[in-house]
Design a protein around this motif. Structure first.
Motif, mmCIF file in Angstrom:
data_model
loop_
_atom_site.group_PDB
_atom_site.id
_atom_site.type_symbol
_atom_site.label_atom_id
_atom_site.label_comp_id
_atom_site.label_asym_id
_atom_site.label_seq_id
_atom_site.Cartn_x
_atom_site.Cartn_y
_atom_site.Cartn_z
ATOM 1 N N GLU A 87 -11.548 42.557 -6.101
ATOM 2 C CA GLU A 87 -12.859 43.068 -6.499
ATOM 3 C C GLU A 87 -13.984 42.286 -5.855
ATOM 4 O OE1 GLU A 87 -12.567 42.960 -10.715
ATOM 5 O OE2 GLU A 87 -11.535 44.905 -10.875
ATOM 6 N N GLN A 88 -13.716 41.012 -5.480
ATOM 7 C CA GLN A 88 -14.733 40.233 -4.757
ATOM 8 C C GLN A 88 -15.061 40.862 -3.408
ATOM 9 O OE1 GLN A 88 -14.421 35.708 -5.111
ATOM 10 N NE2 GLN A 88 -12.334 36.358 -5.580
ATOM 11 N N TYR A 89 -14.095 41.638 -2.863
ATOM 12 C CA TYR A 89 -14.307 42.293 -1.573
ATOM 13 C C TYR A 89 -14.601 43.784 -1.755
ATOM 14 C CZ TYR A 89 -12.387 37.944 0.200
ATOM 15 O OH TYR A 89 -12.180 36.620 0.483
ATOM 16 N N GLU A 90 -15.040 44.145 -2.966
ATOM 17 C CA GLU A 90 -15.526 45.483 -3.279
ATOM 18 C C GLU A 90 -14.438 46.547 -3.230
ATOM 19 O OE1 GLU A 90 -18.897 46.264 -0.805
ATOM 20 O OE2 GLU A 90 -19.955 44.456 -1.447
ATOM 21 N N ALA A 91 -13.183 46.170 -3.394
ATOM 22 C CA ALA A 91 -12.098 47.160 -3.484
ATOM 23 C C ALA A 91 -12.058 47.741 -4.890
ATOM 24 C CB ALA A 91 -10.762 46.503 -3.148
ATOM 25 N N VAL A 92 -11.492 48.937 -5.021
ATOM 26 C CA VAL A 92 -11.287 49.568 -6.321
ATOM 27 C C VAL A 92 -9.878 49.212 -6.783
ATOM 28 C CG1 VAL A 92 -11.160 51.740 -7.586
ATOM 29 C CG2 VAL A 92 -12.856 51.452 -5.753
ATOM 30 N N VAL A 93 -9.767 48.535 -7.910
ATOM 31 C CA VAL A 93 -8.468 48.029 -8.367
ATOM 32 C C VAL A 93 -8.136 48.627 -9.730
ATOM 33 C CG1 VAL A 93 -7.079 45.990 -8.876
ATOM 34 C CG2 VAL A 93 -8.886 45.862 -7.134
ATOM 35 N N MET A 94 -6.912 49.164 -9.830
ATOM 36 C CA MET A 94 -6.393 49.612 -11.118
ATOM 37 C C MET A 94 -5.162 48.768 -11.438
ATOM 38 S SD MET A 94 -5.044 53.374 -12.384
ATOM 39 C CE MET A 94 -6.711 54.027 -12.535
ATOM 40 N N LEU A 107 -3.239 36.779 0.904
ATOM 41 C CA LEU A 107 -2.971 38.062 0.269
ATOM 42 C C LEU A 107 -3.950 39.121 0.762
ATOM 43 C CD1 LEU A 107 -1.464 39.792 -1.812
ATOM 44 C CD2 LEU A 107 -3.057 38.923 -3.553
ATOM 45 N N VAL A 108 -5.235 38.791 0.816
ATOM 46 C CA VAL A 108 -6.241 39.757 1.262
ATOM 47 C C VAL A 108 -6.051 40.095 2.733
ATOM 48 C CG1 VAL A 108 -8.705 40.143 1.592
ATOM 49 C CG2 VAL A 108 -7.892 39.034 -0.498
ATOM 50 N N LEU A 131 -13.888 45.348 1.577
ATOM 51 C CA LEU A 131 -12.809 46.323 1.400
ATOM 52 C C LEU A 131 -13.323 47.558 0.677
ATOM 53 C CD1 LEU A 131 -9.900 43.934 0.315
ATOM 54 C CD2 LEU A 131 -10.450 44.754 2.597
ATOM 55 N N THR A 132 -14.590 47.861 0.879
ATOM 56 C CA THR A 132 -15.187 49.019 0.224
ATOM 57 C C THR A 132 -14.401 50.281 0.564
ATOM 58 O OG1 THR A 132 -17.372 48.011 0.362
ATOM 59 C CG2 THR A 132 -17.285 50.385 -0.033
ATOM 60 N N GLY A 133 -14.032 51.013 -0.456
ATOM 61 C CA GLY A 133 -13.285 52.254 -0.251
ATOM 62 C C GLY A 133 -11.788 52.089 -0.376
#
Length: 644
Positions: A539-546, A630-631, A516-518
């Motif tokens: 975050e395990q799939y490289e997403a940016v999480v706030m 969920l993902v 999930l980069t980007g």
């Protein structure tokens, strides 16, 4: 409409009682009393149907209040709702006319149940009172049948109407004692004989109620009363009396007795269920908390940690299943279970259910045999609910089948229906319990020493899900120790030569998960553990999480950070997730007003789901979450795919 007089010094207790009563009885009128002046005024007016009073009051006590109310309004219902009473007070209250005694430290729902039961019993008493009044009027209007029994000859002379009383043709009533006894129900003849002998011996009145077998095979009840007449030598000469048909009254009494027995049985089942649910929910919770504490406070190698984590996960899933069963039963009882009907490959559903329980069967060395007619493919139904039906039957069979047993799953056609059978070589079902096997909260063994866990809801849910599909289910067992066969009949699906599966749900649990980069995700939840869990998953799939803890913080983020996906809790302090979503939807598209959004919440009712969609969420997911699901849903929303 129910008018309730609520007497309690504690504002908190009054508030709790008020909320619960208004929840259970939406049209209730509640008058709260906090001092003796208010009580005196309302006692004069008397505009209430039911009294709820605490025992310990600053200006009096509950028994004094009860005496005052009952002296004015003896038919008023009364419930004591207290924590300061004792058994003696409860007994004294019952003597004064108290209908129920509810402890405050128990679940507040017990108060509304006590009110409902008191109202129901009052209605039964009123119905019985009406029936008794009708009987008295009928007695006045009825022509009583008189009789005259000669003690020396045993002849009986009946007045006009005797044949009608016994449903005999004119002239059909023979005038002898023996002929009369022949009309009496065999079970009551000895009662007549003993009452007659007692009257002759002691001179007491002959008073008896007995049954008579009518010509059409039905039974009527007769009330008879007679008095002995003596001769000059004080010897029995004759007995004269009257007889009256009391069948209506007896039927009312029997109906009331049957209803009371049903209430007692329902109360017993309720108590058993509460004991079972307490045990079943606490047992996995004990394992979860216990092993979590051990893992947190000790260092173990990786293999040991995995074993303990597997134990925690297994017990969490067990507790989740218990909660899902309770929610499913609640939806079914309220008629709010909705099916997503589409063509379903029944072979795949059965095989997936088998795969789900395979390890459990293998652990007990149980042989699973499939006998499937593979020409049967699609039927119309809800794939998830059909899987739930078959999984439940398989799990039940595994639970009650001993080590080394055998379970057979068959699929074939039966006339215009599809037939699924799950047979086992297990414990079997006794003939006494078999008629109750699909009743909710029913278990053959509900004792504390029982060998099998569960709430007794699984088969009740299965039956209702089958019936929602237009089908039928039955259970057959030769007896205890001889196994059980469950048979499900479902309407067949004629596809007119087509095997298209349009309309099937887009989501599949086997969806390949990629990077999930980007992707930028904003998580809003006041619970820190929930926030961190969702963040770690993505975050395990490289997403940016706030992550933020409130709706206000989330709105501030939108001013400087444009996420691609919003995941928000519903129940949060100050401002809930619905309000947050509605405010975001008012933003222009370039400011995030059209952002895809998932409601991730513990609120699992149908109306919660409806409210979430109305507020602007695209998906409503209930906790605990399935990380892969969920993902997968997040990917579809990010890619612009509609999620059903």
């Amino acid at each position: 409409m129910i008018r309730i007089l609520l007497i309690d010094d504690s504002p908190n207790d009054r508030l709790l009682a008020n909320r619960e009563l208004r929840r259970a009885f939406p049209d209730v009128q509640i008058k709260e009393i906090v001092d003796v002046q208010q009580f005196g005024l309302v006692l004069e007016v008397g505009n209430f149907d039911l009294l709820i009073t605490d025992y310990q009051l600053l200006w009096s006590d509950g028994l004094a209040v009860l005496r005052a109310v009952k002296s004015r309004y003896p038919d008023c219902l009364a419930i004591m709702f207290t924590n300061s009473g004792n058994e003696e007070i409860a007994v004294e209250g019952m003597k004064l006319g108290l209908n129920d005694y509810v402890l405050k430290d128990k679940r507040i729902e017990r108060l509304s149940r006590a009110v409902a039961e008191s109202l129901e019993k009052q209605q039964i008493r009123q119905q019985l009172k009406v029936a008794e009044e009708r009987f008295r009027l009928a007695l006045k209007a009825a022509r009583m049948v008189s009789w005259d029994w000669n003690a020396s000859t045993n002849d009986i002379i009946w007045s006009e109407g005797g044949e009608q009383l016994f449903d005999l043709p004119p002239g059909g009533l023979a005038g002898t004692y023996d002929a009369f006894l022949a009309l009496v129900h065999p079970g009551d003849r000895e009662l007549i004989v003993q009452a007659s002998r007692n009257a002759l011996k002691t001179g007491a009145d002959f008073v008896v109620e007995y049954r008579v077998l009518l010509a059409d095979g039905t039974v009527c009840w007769i009330a008879s009363r007679g008095r002995l007449i003596l001769d000059n030598a004080a010897q029995p000469l004759r007995m004269i009396g009257v007889a009256l048909d009391i069948t209506d009254r007896k039927q009312s009494e029997l109906a009331l007795q049957e209803h009371a027995e049903k209430l007692a049985e329902a109360n017993r089942l309720k108590d058993e269920f509460l004991a079972v649910i307490s045990h079943e929910l606490r047992t996995p919770l004990n394992a979860i908390l216990g092993w979590s504490h051990i893992l947190k406070n000790h260092d173990f190698n990786v293999a040991t940690q995995k074993r303990y984590l597997d134990t925690i996960e297994r017990n969490a899933k067990r507790q989740q299943q218990l909660i899902e069963d309770l929610l499913d039963m609640s939806r079914l009882m309220r008629g709010q279970m909705q099916l997503k009907i589409a063509p379903v490959n029944l072979i795949s559903v059965i095989e997936n259910a088998i795969n789900t329980v395979w390890l459990s069967a293998e652990a007990k060395s149980i042989c699973l045999k499939l006998d499937l007619d593979r020409t049967i493919e699609f039927i119309l139904g809800d794939e998830n609910r059909l899987h739930q039906i078959i999984w439940n039957l398989l799990s039940n069979a595994i639970k009650f089948t001993p080590q080394g047993g055998k379970i057979t799953v068959r699929l074939d056609r039966a006339d215009e229906q599809v037939r699924i059978q799950v047979s086992d070589t297990g414990k079997g079902i006794s003939a006494d319990f078999l008629p109750h096997i699909f009743e909710r909260f029913r278990q053959a063994d509900a004792s504390k020493t029982r060998s099998y866990t569960g709430l007794g809801l699984g088969l009740a849910i299965v039956r209702q899900l089958v019936e929602l599909h237009g089908g039928q289910i039955q259970a057959d067992s030769p007896g205890e120790g001889q196994g059980t066969t469950f048979t499900v009949l479902l309407p067949s699906f004629k596809e007119n030569g087509s095997t298209q599966t349009e309309g099937l749900p887009l989501f599949s649990a086997s969806l390949a998960l990629s990077s999930l980069t980007g992707m930028k995700i904003l998580v809003v939840d006041d619970d820190i553990d929930s926030r961190e869990l969702v963040a770690i998953i993505f975050e395990q799939y490289e997403a940016v999480v706030m992550t933020v803890a409130s709706a206000r913080e989330a709105l501030d983020v939108f001013k400087q950070f444009q996420p691609d996906l919003l995941i928000a809790d519903i129940g949060m302090p100050t401002e809930d997730g619905y309000s947050l979503m509605r405010k975001i939807r008012t933003l222009p598209p370039q400011k995030g007003g059209e952002i895809p959004a998932i409601a991730l919440t513990a609120y699992a009712r149908l109306e919660d789901r409806t409210d979430a969609f109305a507020a602007g969420f695209q998906r409503h997911l209930t906790k605990p979450i399935d990380p892969e699901q969920l993902v997968a849903i997040a990917i579809k929303l990010w890619q612009g795919v509609k999620v059903e």
